[in-house]
Design a protein around this motif. Sequence first.
Motif, PDB file in Angstrom:
ATOM      1  N   ARG B 157      34.406 -18.175   0.140  1.00 48.22           N
ATOM      2  CA  ARG B 157      34.813 -18.641  -1.183  1.00 48.22           C
ATOM      3  C   ARG B 157      33.884 -19.721  -1.763  1.00 48.22           C
ATOM      4  NH1 ARG B 157      39.844 -19.360  -4.029  1.00 48.22           N
ATOM      5  NH2 ARG B 157      39.385 -20.577  -5.873  1.00 48.22           N
ATOM      6  N   VAL B 239      37.539  -5.494   4.388  1.00 47.24           N
ATOM      7  CA  VAL B 239      36.698  -4.816   3.401  1.00 47.24           C
ATOM      8  C   VAL B 239      37.542  -4.434   2.180  1.00 47.24           C
ATOM      9  CG1 VAL B 239      35.313  -2.746   2.966  1.00 47.24           C
ATOM     10  CG2 VAL B 239      35.025  -4.015   5.113  1.00 47.24           C
ATOM     11  N   LEU B 242      38.342  -7.597   0.040  1.00 49.02           N
ATOM     12  CA  LEU B 242      37.181  -8.052  -0.728  1.00 49.02           C
ATOM     13  C   LEU B 242      36.865  -7.083  -1.862  1.00 49.02           C
ATOM     14  CD1 LEU B 242      34.810  -9.255   2.153  1.00 49.02           C
ATOM     15  CD2 LEU B 242      36.251 -10.673   0.696  1.00 49.02           C
ATOM     16  N   SER B 243      36.959  -5.787  -1.575  1.00 44.35           N
ATOM     17  CA  SER B 243      36.656  -4.787  -2.605  1.00 44.35           C
ATOM     18  C   SER B 243      37.634  -4.867  -3.769  1.00 44.35           C
ATOM     19  CB  SER B 243      36.681  -3.378  -2.012  1.00 44.35           C
ATOM     20  OG  SER B 243      35.646  -3.242  -1.070  1.00 44.35           O
ATOM     21  N   GLN B 247      40.395 -13.167  -4.304  1.00 50.80           N
ATOM     22  CA  GLN B 247      39.583 -14.330  -3.934  1.00 50.80           C
ATOM     23  C   GLN B 247      40.160 -15.060  -2.743  1.00 50.80           C
ATOM     24  OE1 GLN B 247      38.184 -17.335  -6.457  1.00 50.80           O
ATOM     25  NE2 GLN B 247      37.447 -15.965  -8.024  1.00 50.80           N
ATOM     26  N   ILE B 347      28.599  -6.292   4.926  1.00 54.73           N
ATOM     27  CA  ILE B 347      30.012  -6.078   5.250  1.00 54.73           C
ATOM     28  C   ILE B 347      30.312  -4.601   5.553  1.00 54.73           C
ATOM     29  CG2 ILE B 347      30.850  -5.796   2.886  1.00 54.73           C
ATOM     30  CD1 ILE B 347      32.660  -8.147   5.147  1.00 54.73           C
ATOM     31  N   ASP B 376      32.277 -12.894   5.468  1.00 53.24           N
ATOM     32  CA  ASP B 376      30.822 -12.980   5.280  1.00 53.24           C
ATOM     33  C   ASP B 376      30.072 -11.905   6.060  1.00 53.24           C
ATOM     34  OD1 ASP B 376      31.250 -15.452   3.969  1.00 53.24           O
ATOM     35  OD2 ASP B 376      31.190 -16.510   5.878  1.00 53.24           O
TER      36      ASP B 376
END
Lengths: 461, 461
Positions: B157, B239, B242-243, B247, B347, B376
Amino acid sequence: MKRGSRVSYLEELKKILSPERVSTNEVILDQHSKDESYHRPSLPDAVVFPISAEEVSKVMNIAEKFKIPIVPFGLGTSLEGHVIPYNGGITVDFSLMDTIIEVFPTDFLVKVQPGVTRSKLNQELKKHGLFFSVDPGADATLGGMAATNASGTTSVRYGIMRDQVRDMEVVLADGTIMHTGNLAAKSSSGYNLNGLFVGSEGTLGCFTELTLRVYGIPELIVAGRASFETVGQAVDAVVSILSAGIQVARIELVDQQSIAQVNVYSGTDYLEVPTLFLEFHGNEAGLMQDMEFAKEILADNKCSEFKFEKDSQSRNQLWEARHNLAYAVMRAHPGKKMMVTDVCLPISELANGIESAKEAMARYELPGGIVGHVGDGNYHALLMLDVNDEEEMKRAESFNSHIVEFALSKGGTCTGEHGVGIGKMKYQSLEHGNSLHIMKALKKTLDPHNILNPGKIFNMN
Amino acid sequence: MKRGSRVSYLEELKKILSPERVSTNEVILDQHSKDESYHRPSLPDAVVFPISAEEVSKVMNIAEKFKIPIVPFGLGTSLEGHVIPYNGGITVDFSLMDTIIEVFPTDFLVKVQPGVTRSKLNQELKKHGLFFSVDPGADATLGGMAATNASGTTSVRYGIMRDQVRDMEVVLADGTIMHTGNLAAKSSSGYNLNGLFVGSEGTLGCFTELTLRVYGIPELIVAGRASFETVGQAVDAVVSILSAGIQVARIELVDQQSIAQVNVYSGTDYLEVPTLFLEFHGNEAGLMQDMEFAKEILADNKCSEFKFEKDSQSRNQLWEARHNLAYAVMRAHPGKKMMVTDVCLPISELANGIESAKEAMARYELPGGIVGHVGDGNYHALLMLDVNDEEEMKRAESFNSHIVEFALSKGGTCTGEHGVGIGKMKYQSLEHGNSLHIMKALKKTLDPHNILNPGKIFNMN
């Protein structure tokens, strides 16, 4: 340079590139003699149009052999004379290297050639629900944006160009083709070459490929305009919004003079007073809470009117108007050339900085507007100048110096996003002190014969 | 080195520092002979405790004069042998330079000396409603964290150490005291020295002051634990989150073996299965929407149980347990030393990378756990080794090589956050190719006599 050697290196260039991609045509030379600024044009000896890193490497070998300058060129939208070949030589135009090589949606990455423009990239990314965040006013190439470490309206939220570069393929002065990074989100392996090459303005190498970070298009985007009586009140509101922890995606100051230009050029009817253009990105619930909080803070800071631009059409119109501002000012002053100051200050000093700039503008009798990426502490004074009027140019230079010296005295920088080029060279020593020697030592290590964009950022002699 | 010259430089050191701040006491030398890793200890010839940049500069002059190594030392929490003085010389201990010089709340900045630890900094910042985001497991010094470009749980973040450094005061090999940046939020002025010095592991200069970016403590923080049957399912969930553009502020993988260690050491009763530790920061409405969405995604990814840690006490317990994990593992293996792998991958390759690591761990018969800053693409395998068992050490090295080679073949890096030190030197050529020559050329330019932490990152001969 002797005529004979020019003939020889042109012959060699034509051997390694096809002859039609080596130009000495006067119109082509003229197109590569200038940028969008007031800086005096100067012709290159030749312009080449490579299509691969290998070709750039071979061009570099010829330049090293003949000790002639190499100036990389994207679209010529620089604002401090970066691409002007004051020492002649070869301009390397990257317009034929404009392929979007691959989008990696899961990794939030894209690999591009340097001649791709940001608008072309965003058109492609949209298909994947992604966007590239950095947006200087001009529709610059990504290679050029990396060379100057460009930013723009969204860096308050998404960061500057340097933050987006994950890897670059770079051709060095000796023709070596190397990579500056990798595809991982972070690394502690070796020295940070990405950071060193981004912002090097063509003085350390030519970029032939970039891997850039991209972002998902947010669930909701809302923009708005907040009107104030004074620029000072507008800047105070920005500081309050940032201090409150509200995550604005854009927060731009457009002063009264600039809003008037916007209205003329873009056909808008925005209230002609100091104005903040704002944008919020987020999920619906969070964004609504942030917006309500921001409206309260704006009201507390004497905002006289707040207008939402809810639908995407008026939102696009707002940002198009903002981006076209420099062109609006140019259009209103035919025959004149633009000087844009570009200091960036700690946000606590921004209001003082802008006030001091306004005073100096009046004192030097220079009509112009002030706009800025105020969330970053970065603002621009836009002046239109008659470059043949020596006295006016002198006043403008004094005005720019005043602004820069104020910023440096407060811990700021002479250029927030445009870069040094030739326009900010004279402030490098004052800004960097003895670290300037280190920068020059790095340049000498990577470009011992000073063939890469010589006479930019600093002089090596 | 000849005995005579050692006597001479010790005398000179005592002249410029007071004699009690120049130590050759065996206990002190021993404390500065090692870090927290499996790497073989080695004694410095002397340890000095400077209190100012000027003193560091004078120490540097003596080191240059006598051509002896300088090794900067924070708290010795490095994990790849960074601070071990394999060539003897002077270790510069920064523990007396531990002042928080000034907090600038409006500018979201703080100026500190290099010996300040991150926990001490956060205690002070809390009074201003601010926090410093980077949190490696150890309570390291900020100078050390800048030297290794540390990161930790929150970089998904807030970014890594390099993203937080606005300016540093650095003492170069020749004793020059210079600054790497300024106080502005962004700059395009000259080469990016901040980025170059952060992560340079004491090989380019000693840091004597840092100006760092800090953040406002968010309105709301909620943490949670998500349990899965397999590590693969957990990584797939990351994954997906994040996709979806959620946040997350933290998203950490702790595998079954590691959770068991956590429970023993921290007295928790967490379900002993592959687990994600998550944290969300935001305004209340936005965070709740993000959390609900995240829960749906976790369920879709076969999360068997999701537990909130709503109150600050159980939230703190969660992260303390996570941060103490390495110590928990050490405690469980008295007499053994820790090897922690540290690759970072795109990733999209993370699940494959971890699966391959698990297989290799079994193949090499090395019991250990896997944890990671998976947002990350960075994960660690934690192994406890008997450094006297050559055969076991060989298997561990082979295992580490397997992990690194896999990561590099996918565009990743051999070290996401620990740095190179001596442990990752052997992978530098494979990772960087011909850009390694450039790194060495930069080192030679800034440290021509190779006195600054010699034999780290790469050998100069």
